[in-house]
Scaffold this motif. Structure first.
Motif: not given
Length: 324
Positions: A113-117, A119-125, A197-200
């Motif tokens: 969740v932190d990663v997606a926030e 990167l701006g990808y929260t909507h993709l989770l 995944e890479c950022t996680y």
């Protein structure tokens, strides 16, 4: 890397299995290679490896099988966590409970969740509905599941992790499986999925390798599969007898004598069994005591060829904390 359709029931199972994943026999993959969990279109298998005693390793495709055998062949790989969930929220570094690792030096994972926030990808989770505070329904993030997290012992004795994301070819990391689709029909989430995944794992200083299994030489795949089938079989010979037999196979290698000729002489004299001879030969190659060319077919009725190129040198970048 895929699984069946996310559901709250599957989420509960994954959370229970991966609450605090260890590296021993207690480890439970988020997805098992069994009916009802493995993807419908898959080549699910389990492996029993000497490096991971007390449990099976679950793989979901032929491509994962090729990669796993290469990982298990490397002496530096000392642990495997397959089908590991990338959890929504923060948790300790994966090596925090690995024997011999110094947990205080390890950066934690910050959560998908932190990663997606960031990167701006929260909507993709992916999300599922489940009971929230007070029993009210709420949306819960469903974790992505990776392929292999390897525990690696470096030459100086320190431990690190390397994350492998496996597909059959490099292009599969860039566009979805299948043909005949226009560019504007490709899923928006495919490339971001790998970036997530890479950022996680990068948050915990873990490098992710986007591994295309078709880059593994075909003969190397076939040879490692054959060697693995013998690598942990019991041998009835003493340690000295095994060392003597392995020395004879070394002589076969040097003199270009097919191993079958030696095996025929020894078994004909009643000194050794065929199974013991084959197991000593293949275990000697698997554990790198007998260095033969794995880029050519290894056949007992043909002369063994000396190693011209080390498999682990060829694919060294996949086992490195940073790009070679």
């Amino acid at each position: 890397m895929g699984t069946r359709r996310p559901s709250f029931e599957r989420l509960l199972i994954i959370m229970e299995r991966q609450r605090d994943p260890g590296w021993g026999s207690e480890y439970q993959p988020a997805i098992r290679a069994v009916r009802g969990e493995a993807p419908n279109i898959s080549h699910a298998l389990t492996f029993r490896a000497m490096k991971v005693p007390g449990r099976d390793i679950h793989v979901l495709s032929a491509q994962e099988s090729h990669a796993l055998l290469l990982a298990l062949y490397h002496p530096g790989v000392v642990g495997v966590q397959e089908q590991l969930a990338m959890m929504p929220h923060g948790r300790p570094h994966p090596l925090h409970n690995f024997p011999g690792a110094i947990a205080g030096k390890l950066a934690p994972l910050r959560g998908i969740v932190d990663v997606a926030e960031r990167l701006g990808y929260t909507h993709l989770l992916p999300r599922v509905w489940g009971p929230g505070p007070g029993g009210r329904p709420c949306e819960l993030v469903f974790p992505y599941v990776g392929d292999f997290l390897l525990a690696f012992c470096k030459p100086e004795g320190d431990y690190c992790c390397i994350n492998w994301s496996v597909k059959d070819s490099e292009i599969r990391f860039k566009r979805p499986i299948g043909t005949g689709k226009r560019r504007d029909q490709f899923p928006e989430s495919l490339l971001p999925r790998h970036e997530l995944e890479c950022t996680y794992y990068a948050d915990a200083a873990i490098r992710t390798i986007l591994l295309a299994s078709d880059l593994i030489d075909w003969n190397v795949r076939a040879n490692l599969r054959q060697l693995f089938l013998h690598h942990c079989r019991e041998v009835s010979l003493s340690g000295d007898e095994q060392a003597e037999l392995l020395a004879r196979f070394h002589h076969c290698l040097e003199t270009e004598t097919p191993p079958s000729e030696l095996i025929f002489r020894l078994t004909g004299a009643g000194k050794y069994s065929v199974d013991d001879c084959r197991n000593v030969l293949f275990q000697g190659i698997w554990f790198r005591k007998l260095r033969v060319d794995l880029f050519q077919p290894v056949l007992i009725d043909r002369p063994l060829r000396p190693e011209m190129q080390d498999v682990l040198v060829k694919y060294a970048d996949w086992f490195s904390e940073s790009p070679c």
